[in-house]
Design a protein around this motif. Structure first.
Motif, PDB file in Angstrom:
ATOM      1  N   VAL A  29       0.874  -1.173   0.000  1.00 45.56           N
ATOM      2  CA  VAL A  29       0.000   0.000   0.000  1.00 45.56           C
ATOM      3  C   VAL A  29       0.910   1.222   0.000  1.00 45.56           C
ATOM      4  CG1 VAL A  29      -1.779   1.275   1.229  1.00 45.56           C
ATOM      5  CG2 VAL A  29      -1.831  -1.225   1.228  1.00 45.56           C
ATOM      6  N   THR A  30       1.006   1.877  -1.143  1.00 44.08           N
ATOM      7  CA  THR A  30       1.961   2.972  -1.304  1.00 44.08           C
ATOM      8  C   THR A  30       1.240   4.293  -1.562  1.00 44.08           C
ATOM      9  OG1 THR A  30       2.150   2.483  -3.668  1.00 44.08           O
ATOM     10  CG2 THR A  30       3.746   1.450  -2.196  1.00 44.08           C
ATOM     11  N   ALA A  31       1.974   5.392  -1.364  1.00 42.70           N
ATOM     12  CA  ALA A  31       1.434   6.719  -1.652  1.00 42.70           C
ATOM     13  C   ALA A  31       0.983   6.773  -3.100  1.00 42.70           C
ATOM     14  CB  ALA A  31       2.499   7.781  -1.385  1.00 42.70           C
ATOM     15  N   GLY A  32      -0.151   7.414  -3.323  1.00 48.28           N
ATOM     16  CA  GLY A  32      -0.707   7.506  -4.665  1.00 48.28           C
ATOM     17  C   GLY A  32      -1.770   6.468  -4.946  1.00 48.28           C
ATOM     18  N   SER A  33      -1.891   5.440  -4.071  1.00 47.48           N
ATOM     19  CA  SER A  33      -2.929   4.433  -4.261  1.00 47.48           C
ATOM     20  C   SER A  33      -4.208   4.854  -3.540  1.00 47.48           C
ATOM     21  CB  SER A  33      -2.463   3.082  -3.720  1.00 47.48           C
ATOM     22  OG  SER A  33      -2.359   3.111  -2.311  1.00 47.48           O
ATOM     23  N   VAL A  80      -6.218   3.006  -1.613  1.00 50.32           N
ATOM     24  CA  VAL A  80      -6.276   2.517  -0.235  1.00 50.32           C
ATOM     25  C   VAL A  80      -5.398   3.369   0.685  1.00 50.32           C
ATOM     26  CG1 VAL A  80      -5.769   0.557   1.273  1.00 50.32           C
ATOM     27  CG2 VAL A  80      -6.863   0.175  -0.943  1.00 50.32           C
ATOM     28  N   TYR A  81      -4.207   3.740   0.221  1.00 48.86           N
ATOM     29  CA  TYR A  81      -3.312   4.593   1.016  1.00 48.86           C
ATOM     30  C   TYR A  81      -4.005   5.910   1.341  1.00 48.86           C
ATOM     31  CZ  TYR A  81       0.825   7.412   2.177  1.00 48.86           C
ATOM     32  OH  TYR A  81       1.729   8.233   2.794  1.00 48.86           O
ATOM     33  N   ARG A  82      -4.644   6.507   0.341  1.00 52.51           N
ATOM     34  CA  ARG A  82      -5.275   7.795   0.581  1.00 52.51           C
ATOM     35  C   ARG A  82      -6.473   7.676   1.521  1.00 52.51           C
ATOM     36  NH1 ARG A  82      -8.250  12.064  -3.364  1.00 52.51           N
ATOM     37  NH2 ARG A  82      -8.411  13.704  -1.797  1.00 52.51           N
ATOM     38  N   LEU A  83      -7.237   6.611   1.381  1.00 52.30           N
ATOM     39  CA  LEU A  83      -8.366   6.393   2.286  1.00 52.30           C
ATOM     40  C   LEU A  83      -7.902   6.333   3.737  1.00 52.30           C
ATOM     41  CD1 LEU A  83     -10.303   3.681   0.248  1.00 52.30           C
ATOM     42  CD2 LEU A  83     -11.213   5.938   0.854  1.00 52.30           C
ATOM     43  N   ILE A  84      -6.802   5.623   3.964  1.00 55.44           N
ATOM     44  CA  ILE A  84      -6.266   5.508   5.316  1.00 55.44           C
ATOM     45  C   ILE A  84      -5.796   6.873   5.823  1.00 55.44           C
ATOM     46  CG2 ILE A  84      -4.442   4.469   6.708  1.00 55.44           C
ATOM     47  CD1 ILE A  84      -4.614   2.030   4.793  1.00 55.44           C
ATOM     48  N   ARG A  85      -5.093   7.620   4.961  1.00 55.42           N
ATOM     49  CA  ARG A  85      -4.588   8.931   5.362  1.00 55.42           C
ATOM     50  C   ARG A  85      -5.729   9.901   5.656  1.00 55.42           C
ATOM     51  NH1 ARG A  85       0.759  10.402   4.338  1.00 55.42           N
ATOM     52  NH2 ARG A  85       0.086  12.320   5.396  1.00 55.42           N
ATOM     53  N   GLU A  86      -6.823   9.791   4.888  1.00 59.50           N
ATOM     54  CA  GLU A  86      -7.953  10.711   5.069  1.00 59.50           C
ATOM     55  C   GLU A  86      -8.921  10.221   6.140  1.00 59.50           C
ATOM     56  OE1 GLU A  86      -7.912  13.503   3.698  1.00 59.50           O
ATOM     57  OE2 GLU A  86      -6.898  13.403   1.749  1.00 59.50           O
ATOM     58  N   ASN A  87      -8.658   9.021   6.698  1.00 58.98           N
ATOM     59  CA  ASN A  87      -9.524   8.421   7.708  1.00 58.98           C
ATOM     60  C   ASN A  87     -10.963   8.254   7.204  1.00 58.98           C
ATOM     61  OD1 ASN A  87     -10.044   7.234  10.208  1.00 58.98           O
ATOM     62  ND2 ASN A  87     -10.653   9.170  11.150  1.00 58.98           N
ATOM     63  N   ILE A  88     -11.078   7.730   5.975  1.00 58.15           N
ATOM     64  CA  ILE A  88     -12.383   7.445   5.365  1.00 58.15           C
ATOM     65  C   ILE A  88     -12.515   5.934   5.217  1.00 58.15           C
ATOM     66  CG2 ILE A  88     -13.836   7.714   3.311  1.00 58.15           C
ATOM     67  CD1 ILE A  88     -12.432  10.389   2.810  1.00 58.15           C
ATOM     68  N   GLY A  89     -13.568   5.374   5.776  1.00 57.80           N
ATOM     69  CA  GLY A  89     -13.806   3.939   5.681  1.00 57.80           C
ATOM     70  C   GLY A  89     -14.555   3.580   4.407  1.00 57.80           C
ATOM     71  N   VAL A  90     -14.471   2.306   4.024  1.00 58.55           N
ATOM     72  CA  VAL A  90     -15.189   1.818   2.839  1.00 58.55           C
ATOM     73  C   VAL A  90     -15.860   0.484   3.154  1.00 58.55           C
ATOM     74  CG1 VAL A  90     -15.038   1.050   0.440  1.00 58.55           C
ATOM     75  CG2 VAL A  90     -13.611   2.944   1.221  1.00 58.55           C
ATOM     76  N   ILE A  91     -17.166   0.434   2.916  1.00 62.65           N
ATOM     77  CA  ILE A  91     -17.925  -0.812   2.940  1.00 62.65           C
ATOM     78  C   ILE A  91     -18.290  -1.142   1.496  1.00 62.65           C
ATOM     79  CG2 ILE A  91     -20.068  -1.939   3.642  1.00 62.65           C
ATOM     80  CD1 ILE A  91     -20.109  -0.072   6.084  1.00 62.65           C
ATOM     81  N   SER A  92     -17.992  -2.374   1.072  1.00 62.46           N
ATOM     82  CA  SER A  92     -18.327  -2.787  -0.295  1.00 62.46           C
ATOM     83  C   SER A  92     -19.336  -3.934  -0.256  1.00 62.46           C
ATOM     84  CB  SER A  92     -17.067  -3.225  -1.054  1.00 62.46           C
ATOM     85  OG  SER A  92     -16.159  -2.148  -1.195  1.00 62.46           O
ATOM     86  N   ALA A  93     -20.420  -3.787  -1.014  1.00 63.61           N
ATOM     87  CA  ALA A  93     -21.448  -4.830  -1.142  1.00 63.61           C
ATOM     88  C   ALA A  93     -21.566  -5.158  -2.621  1.00 63.61           C
ATOM     89  CB  ALA A  93     -22.777  -4.346  -0.574  1.00 63.61           C
ATOM     90  N   HIS A  94     -21.001  -6.270  -3.054  1.00 62.74           N
ATOM     91  CA  HIS A  94     -20.895  -6.574  -4.478  1.00 62.74           C
ATOM     92  C   HIS A  94     -21.862  -7.688  -4.873  1.00 62.74           C
ATOM     93  CE1 HIS A  94     -18.108  -7.694  -8.092  1.00 62.74           C
ATOM     94  NE2 HIS A  94     -19.049  -6.845  -8.453  1.00 62.74           N
ATOM     95  N   THR A  95     -21.361  -8.935  -4.981  1.00 64.90           N
ATOM     96  CA  THR A  95     -22.249 -10.011  -5.441  1.00 64.90           C
ATOM     97  C   THR A  95     -23.389 -10.265  -4.466  1.00 64.90           C
ATOM     98  OG1 THR A  95     -20.625 -11.593  -4.548  1.00 64.90           O
ATOM     99  CG2 THR A  95     -20.579 -11.181  -6.917  1.00 64.90           C
ATOM    100  N   ASN A  96     -23.180  -9.973  -3.187  1.00 66.02           N
ATOM    101  CA  ASN A  96     -24.301 -10.104  -2.243  1.00 66.02           C
ATOM    102  C   ASN A  96     -25.427  -9.142  -2.585  1.00 66.02           C
ATOM    103  OD1 ASN A  96     -22.298  -8.151  -1.316  1.00 66.02           O
ATOM    104  ND2 ASN A  96     -23.528  -7.892   0.516  1.00 66.02           N
ATOM    105  N   LEU A  97     -25.077  -7.941  -3.076  1.00 69.82           N
ATOM    106  CA  LEU A  97     -26.095  -6.970  -3.472  1.00 69.82           C
ATOM    107  C   LEU A  97     -26.681  -7.314  -4.843  1.00 69.82           C
ATOM    108  CD1 LEU A  97     -27.502  -4.366  -2.533  1.00 69.82           C
ATOM    109  CD2 LEU A  97     -25.705  -3.057  -3.684  1.00 69.82           C
TER     110      LEU A  97
END
Length: 359
Positions: A76-80, A82-99
């Protein structure tokens, strides 16, 4: 106060994560489940543009359809993202095939948008027996426990809701040292007029029905039984199939789909007028044979390859590619409404960026 885990649990009620297909990755993929949430953003994909929008509206959480982490990460490197989400303290919930699979999810929304009637499942992906949940309640509290069980998902049989059986009887118990009995006293056997409530529910909903009993029941330690019921089976399906309001030609159906979903529509015409239509949001061209087996004259999906168009024509099936984005994006507004009703203190907004453009 609403936390990320509360929203995660609600999504699990709407589209159980147990429905997730083997290749998929769903749930809370980035962030802390105990983060307070006052604003949340819903979108199809978590991109840098989505993160910018989340920051602009002050969201602590992003809810996506496509998993923000799909393939295993080795770094997980700068510019990705996921890296930015962690730095910005923003969570992600993903609902894919279940949805995709869940009732009221992507494919039900797609069928509804095309005004299909008599809708049923297209391609079975799982089958599990129902359970029967039985509990015993003081007669005066029977109604409140019954309602709690029904609200948690018990008692749904076909086109009927709240199905239950009630029987009157007498319950007996002896409160021991350390107990705090609602009725009676320690060391004295008590007998109480009770109602026995029996309701069926899908196996995946047993835990929430039991939790509802425990929350609504007046007793310190409610008595309940759970039995597997092989007479009923909970079947889950990928895709849906239903009937048009009136028969259409392949071109007329393509125009209807374009108007209903937006974007561009590519299609190959089958050999007959279309009354019955199969739908599978996203990349559902693999459901070609399932559509034919279900008596459909057309399949609406996205991401169709050239050889599949050729195969559909050989089968006499009208195949329409309405785009991955446009066949799935239609679920976001209904999901936003459901979450907003569950958590009125949280501001949910939908972001509809279509990254792929056509000229």
């Amino acid at each position: 106060m609403v936390f990320t885990v509360d929203i995660l649990n609600k999504i699990n009620q709407l589209a159980p994560f147990s429905l997730t297909m083997d290749f998929d990755n769903t749930g809370l993929l980035v962030g802390d489940p105990h983060t307070p949430v006052t604003k949340a953003l819903l979108c199809l994909d978590c991109t840098m543009e989505s993160i910018n929008q989340a920051k602009a509206v002050g969201a602590q959480l992003i809810v996506t359809h496509h998993p923000v982490i799909f393939h295993p990460l080795k770094k997980v490197t700068a510019g990705s993202v996921v890296y930015r989400l962690i730095r910005e303290n923003i969570g992600v919930i993903s609902a894919h095939t279940n949805l995709d699979i869940a009732a009221g999810g992507v494919n039900d929304c797609l069928a509804q948008r095309l005004s299909l009637q008599n809708v049923c499942g297209l391609s079975p992906v799982s089958a599990a027996p129902f359970c029967k949940v039985v509990t015993f309640v003081p007669t005066a509290y029977g109604e409140q426990v019954y309602k709690a069980m029904a609200d948690a998902g018990a008692g749904a049989v076909g086109a009927y809701a709240g199905c239950a059986y009630f029987a009157q009887g007498v319950g007996a118990f002896l409160p021991l040292a350390g107990s705090s009995p609602f009725i009676g006293e320690q060391g004295k056997t008590e007998q109480v007029e009770e109602v026995k409530i029996e309701m069926v529910c899908p196996g995946k909903k047993v835990d929430q029905v039991v939790a509802a009993i425990q929350a609504a029941h007046p007793y310190e330690t409610p008595a309940y039984d759970v039995f597997e019921n092989s007479a009923l089976t909970q079947r889950e399906f990928l895709g849906r199939v239903g009937d048009l309001l009136q028969p259409l030609s392949p071109k007329e159906l393509a125009l209807l789909v374009k108007k209903a979903l937006g974007g561009m529509v590519k299609f190959v015409a089958g050999s007959s007028p279309i009354q019955r239509v199969a739908v599978c949001g996203g990349s559902g061209a693999s459901e070609l044979k399932a559509a034919v087996a279900q008596g459909a004259q057309a399949l609406v999906t996205g991401d169709v390859k050239h050889d599949v168009f050729v195969q559909a024509q050989l089968l006499g099936l009208t195949l329409l590619d309405a785009g991955h984005f446009h066949t799935e994006d239609i679920v976001l507004e209904p999901l936003c409404q459901s979450l907003g009703e569950a958590f009125p203190q949280v501001e949910f907004t939908v972001f509809h960026p279509a990254a792929i453009q056509s000229i």
